[in-house]
Scaffold this motif. Structure first.
Motif, PDB file in Angstrom:
ATOM      1  N   GLY A   1       0.774  -1.232   0.000  1.00 37.92           N
ATOM      2  CA  GLY A   1       0.000   0.000   0.000  1.00 37.92           C
ATOM      3  C   GLY A   1       0.799   1.272   0.000  1.00 37.92           C
ATOM      4  N   SER A   2       2.076   1.233  -0.402  1.00 36.17           N
ATOM      5  CA  SER A   2       2.887   2.448  -0.396  1.00 36.17           C
ATOM      6  C   SER A   2       3.988   2.359  -1.440  1.00 36.17           C
ATOM      7  N   ALA A   3       4.607   3.515  -1.708  1.00 32.03           N
ATOM      8  CA  ALA A   3       5.751   3.531  -2.618  1.00 32.03           C
ATOM      9  C   ALA A   3       6.930   2.787  -2.008  1.00 32.03           C
ATOM     10  N   ALA A   4       7.065   2.837  -0.691  1.00 30.65           N
ATOM     11  CA  ALA A   4       8.130   2.098  -0.020  1.00 30.65           C
ATOM     12  C   ALA A   4       7.957   0.592  -0.214  1.00 30.65           C
ATOM     13  N   ASP A   5       6.708   0.113  -0.162  1.00 27.36           N
ATOM     14  CA  ASP A   5       6.446  -1.303  -0.407  1.00 27.36           C
ATOM     15  C   ASP A   5       6.841  -1.696  -1.824  1.00 27.36           C
ATOM     16  N   LEU A   6       6.550  -0.826  -2.785  1.00 29.58           N
ATOM     17  CA  LEU A   6       6.917  -1.100  -4.167  1.00 29.58           C
ATOM     18  C   LEU A   6       8.428  -1.210  -4.300  1.00 29.58           C
ATOM     19  N   TRP A   7       9.160  -0.276  -3.713  1.00 31.49           N
ATOM     20  CA  TRP A   7      10.615  -0.286  -3.817  1.00 31.49           C
ATOM     21  C   TRP A   7      11.209  -1.524  -3.134  1.00 31.49           C
TER      22      TRP A   7
ATOM     23  N   ASP B   1      -5.989   7.304  -3.087  1.00 29.87           N
ATOM     24  CA  ASP B   1      -5.067   6.821  -2.055  1.00 29.87           C
ATOM     25  C   ASP B   1      -3.635   7.213  -2.407  1.00 29.87           C
ATOM     26  N   ALA B   2      -3.214   6.941  -3.643  1.00 25.85           N
ATOM     27  CA  ALA B   2      -1.857   7.280  -4.056  1.00 25.85           C
ATOM     28  C   ALA B   2      -1.611   8.782  -3.997  1.00 25.85           C
ATOM     29  N   ALA B   3      -2.621   9.572  -4.377  1.00 22.35           N
ATOM     30  CA  ALA B   3      -2.479  11.033  -4.364  1.00 22.35           C
ATOM     31  C   ALA B   3      -2.286  11.563  -2.948  1.00 22.35           C
ATOM     32  N   ILE B   4      -3.078  11.046  -2.011  1.00 26.67           N
ATOM     33  CA  ILE B   4      -2.943  11.482  -0.617  1.00 26.67           C
ATOM     34  C   ILE B   4      -1.556  11.124  -0.080  1.00 26.67           C
ATOM     35  N   GLN B   5      -1.082   9.927  -0.437  1.00 26.20           N
ATOM     36  CA  GLN B   5       0.260   9.521  -0.018  1.00 26.20           C
ATOM     37  C   GLN B   5       1.326  10.484  -0.533  1.00 26.20           C
ATOM     38  N   ALA B   6       1.236  10.825  -1.821  1.00 22.23           N
ATOM     39  CA  ALA B   6       2.251  11.690  -2.428  1.00 22.23           C
ATOM     40  C   ALA B   6       2.250  13.067  -1.799  1.00 22.23           C
ATOM     41  N   GLN B   7       1.057  13.613  -1.547  1.00 17.45           N
ATOM     42  CA  GLN B   7       0.991  14.921  -0.904  1.00 17.45           C
ATOM     43  C   GLN B   7       1.542  14.861   0.513  1.00 17.45           C
ATOM     44  N   THR B   8       1.200  13.817   1.236  1.00 20.93           N
ATOM     45  CA  THR B   8       1.707  13.665   2.600  1.00 20.93           C
ATOM     46  C   THR B   8       3.219  13.523   2.613  1.00 20.93           C
TER      47      THR B   8
END
Length: 415
Positions: free
Chosen positions: A34-40, A94-101
């Motif tokens: 559920g996050s960019a960190a998980d993807l990496w 969800d992805a947009a909120i993550q990026a802004q945060t």
């Protein structure tokens, strides 16, 4: 990189120089987590995240890149808004909120009109779901407060990366100073799956490791769902805020060619032109790109065409470049794929690491690219990525490491 290139200089309206754009926030939802960190993490570990398809009753056993079944939408978003959205738009939000945060930026009445958002999707729903997404991005109830241009593009597999290109161009030309670029797709439903199946695009083995782009044993793609978002800012704004800058966008471009046989790119020279224009616009030499993050569809003919595009764009440099792909890990996410590869490319630049190809087994002499077998650290000067739509649409992006310069504001020290 060309020494003293104009895109590295400070913006000066009197000289007409283009504004510099940087990436300050990342968000992602995919089969990797559920996050960019998980993807990496999944990319770094070479971990395959596809699983047996359970979203609907397919006529045969199949694999898919599925978001966790317990995921129902971004936490904190009001139920009334989520009820108006389909799955793809909830993934996008969800992805947009993550990026802004991640970018630690807030929009309010004073700056909201200087911020925009561009979303990309290949298979939009038939209702008002994406209009509801626009409401979510601009709605004060979510704290995003975006009041500048908010719109959606549908360019097939190029949609997600096209959103990054268009958002970047709006900042470069001074229309806005910051923007969210989003790509999302939820193709794991019977109508879309059956369309891809009947076109002969899907792997039929049911093997979870069957998404093997550029491998001699590739047989087709595994569909996946997901979304990715990048927060883009005018470099001057980002440095004044003292925020971490992941990468600078050196160049970007879009092209379009004739529709072919449905296995993009449909015209290799038009597709090559997108990468060429991105390099030219940033005054970046092909020799200064170290890594190419591929679209990696895993189609027998499609991967040969993408290899041809890369070889035409970079010439002999192709032999010395690293290559990477997101699709072996999470499947081919269509409209989200270009945004996910942009997030991966940004992380490669920021981490100075090249992730391995997760499913590579046997080299195809027609697709010789520089994939690595384990996480590899090296000096990164430039990273390129491109995405291709089956109807001839192409998007390309070149990312550069960000470097502090004289005149940048010093970041505030945390207490």
């Amino acid at each position: 990189m060309v020494s003293g290139a104009s895109h590295r200089g400070q913006f000066d309206e009197s000289l007409g120089e283009r504004r510099r754009v940087v990436i300050t926030g990342l968000g992602a939802v995919s089969a990797a987590g559920g996050s960019a960190a998980d993807l990496w993490t999944a990319l770094s570990e070479g971990r395959v995240c596809t699983s047996p398809l359970t979203t609907f009753d397919a006529p045969r056993a199949a694999a898919a890149g599925q978001v966790d079944r317990d995921w129902h939408g971004p936490s904190g978003a009001p139920d009334w808004l989520l009820a108006r959205m389909d799955r793809a738009s909830r993934l996008a939000l969800d992805a947009a909120i993550q990026a802004q945060t991640d970018a630690r930026i807030e929009f309010n009445q004073q700056n909201a009109f200087a911020v925009g958002a561009v979303s990309g999707i290949a298979h939009p729903g038939t209702g008002d779901d994406w209009a509801a997404l626009g409401s979510g991005l601009s709605g004060a109830s979510l704290g995003l407060n975006i009041a500048g241009p908010v719109f959606t593009v549908a360019m097939g597999g190029a949609s997600g990366l096209a959103s990054v290109v268009l958002a970047t161009q709006m900042i470069r030309t001074g229309v806005i100073r910051a923007a969210l670029a989003i790509g999302a797709e939820a193709p794991l439903r019977a109508d879309i799956w059956n369309a891809y199946e009947s076109a002969g695009l899907l792997d039929s083995s049911g093997d979870l490791n069957a998404q093997r782009p550029f491998d001699a044993n590739r047989q087709g793609m595994i569909l996946g769902e997901g979304a990715a978002a990048l927060m883009l800012e005018d470099r001057q704004l980002a440095t004044q805020r003292g925020i971490h800058i992941y990468a600078e966008i050196g160049g970007e471009a879009l092209t379009a060619g004739p529709m072919g046989d449905g296995q993009g790119p449909t015209d290799v020279e038009v597709a090559r032109r997108a990468t060429g224009d991105a390099l030219l616009g940033g005054e970046i030499a092909p020799a200064d790109v170290d890594v190419v993050v591929t679209a990696g569809l895993g189609l027998p003919r499609g991967d040969e065409r993408e290899t041809d595009v890369i070889e035409r764009a970079f010439g002999r440099r192709t032999l010395d470049m690293y290559a990477a792909a997101v699709t072996p890990n999470v499947g081919y996410t269509v409209g989200a794929s270009g945004a996910l590869t942009a997030v991966a490319a940004t992380q490669i630049v920021d981490q100075r690491q090249i992730p391995p190809h997760a499913t590579f087994e046997q080299e195809d002499i027609a697709c010789r690219l520089g994939f690595v077998q384990k996480l590899y650290r090296d000096r990164i000067v430039g990273v390129a990525t491109a995405a291709y739509g089956a109807h001839g649409q192409n998007a390309a992006l070149v990312l550069l490491p960000h470097q502090a310069e004289a005149g940048d504001e010093l970041p505030l020290l945390a207490n």
